[in-house]
Design an enzyme around this catalytic site. Structure first.
Site, PDB file in Angstrom:
ATOM      1  CG  ASP A 114      -7.417  -0.196  -1.873  1.00 31.63           C
ATOM      2  OD1 ASP A 114      -6.902   0.676  -1.155  1.00 31.63           O
ATOM      3  OD2 ASP A 114      -7.393  -1.402  -1.569  1.00 31.63           O
ATOM      4  CD  GLU A 149      -3.191   0.552   0.276  1.00 25.35           C
ATOM      5  OE1 GLU A 149      -2.641   1.579  -0.190  1.00 25.35           O
ATOM      6  OE2 GLU A 149      -4.401   0.340   0.154  1.00 25.35           O
ATOM      7  CG  ASN A 173      -8.910   2.473   0.692  1.00 23.48           C
ATOM      8  OD1 ASN A 173      -7.700   2.709   0.759  1.00 23.48           O
ATOM      9  ND2 ASN A 173      -9.420   1.305   1.054  1.00 23.48           N
ATOM     10  CG  ASN A 180      -6.713   1.712   5.073  1.00 24.10           C
ATOM     11  OD1 ASN A 180      -5.879   0.815   5.106  1.00 24.10           O
ATOM     12  ND2 ASN A 180      -7.589   1.826   4.094  1.00 24.10           N
TER      13      ASN A 180
END
Length: 289
Positions: free
Chosen positions: A195, A14, A143, A99
């Site tokens: 995402d 990521e 996201n 995140n």
């Protein structure tokens, strides 16, 4: 066409971004707490590991990094080692933790959180500079965070909803307006969940489709411009880099995949890339004031 850039076995790759000053590519493996970097001319990356999940990082204007981890926001040195905690996690890390994230043009670090079990809408969207501020709530998995070229729009997605919203953004104050539904993947008729994303200089929004085996390109009006398949099911984030920022890099994951699924998609967890015609926007650094 997307091709294999580095063969890796990341659990949850990521947070990929490019540093123009060093021509170095950075990304993380969230679950393994790893910060990766790939230097110019090298075929394999180096990495360092911290003692907890590492969601994303941004370069710090004074050197090193600012990092979002499960426990909070941390200052890292140039080698990726923890220096000190800037602020504890904005939410209980047993329930919801960091995140997706990136900096805006004023150097604020924006971070969205996700429910630990990825099923309840208890996450939120925050920004941090001298203090932490909450902007949104009721998020399950934050996201798709990105900004338009003129910084007038903030894009954001709550992945399970399969919808990308945009918010009017005031760069001077750091305030955002109410969510305006922008792109619905059901309406487009494509698989996967929005995402990690990035925007090019034409304002086109490029987004990885987790569980959709693809990257898509969307116009500022939300029209589907291109759809780029991958040989793996779980692309996670895109970033523009390379000379003139005309290479699109894509991180991927192998989490939750069975042995059979991994046999069918053995490159899962690797880094991919493809040439693009339009350069991407720069990745801004964190500024403490």
């Amino acid at each position: 066409m997307l091709t294999l850039h580095c063969r890796l076995t990341m659990t949850l790759g990521e947070g990929v971004f490019w540093d123009d000053a060093t021509a170095r590519l950075y990304w993380v493996d969230i679950r393994e707490g790893r910060l990766y970097w790939l230097d110019p001319g090298e075929s394999a990356p180096d990495y360092t590991t911290i003692d907890e999940p590492l969601a994303c990082v941004a370069l710090h204007d004074d050197g090193g990094f600012v990092a979002a981890t499960r426990s909070g926001l941390w200052r890292l040195d140039a080698e990726g080692r923890k220096q000190h905690c800037l602020v504890d996690g904005p939410q209980d890390s047993n329930v919801s933790w960091c995140n997706d994230g990136r900096c805006d043009a004023r150097g604020r670090f924006w971070v969205g959180t996700k429910h630990d079990g990825e099923s309840d809408p208890v996450g939120a969207l925050f920004s941090y500079q001298q203090s932490i501020e909450q902007h949104l709530e009721g998020i399950t998995i934050a996201n798709g965070l990105a900004f338009s070229p003129d910084q007038r729009w903030l894009y954001h997605a709550d992945s399970p909803h399969r919808r990308i919203d945009r918010h009017a953004f005031d760069l001077d104050t750091g305030r955002i307006g109410p969510a305006t539904p922008w792109v619905d993947l059901d309406t487009l008729g494509i698989e996967g969940y929005p995402d990690g994303a990035a925007v090019d200089r034409n304002g086109h929004y490029w987004c990885a489709l987790y569980a959709g085996s693809a990257v898509i390109e969307l116009s500022p009006e939300g029209a589907l411009l291109s759809h780029h398949p991958l040989p793996v099911p779980q692309p996670t984030k895109v970033a523009f880099g390379g000379k003139d920022r005309r290479t699109l890099f894509v991180t991927t994951a192998r989490q939750h995949m069975s042995d059979e699924a991994l046999q069918q998609a053995p490159l899962s967890g690797s880094l991919f890339s493809m040439p693009v015609d339009t350069a991407g926007l720069e990745d801004y650094r964190f500024r403490a004031d």
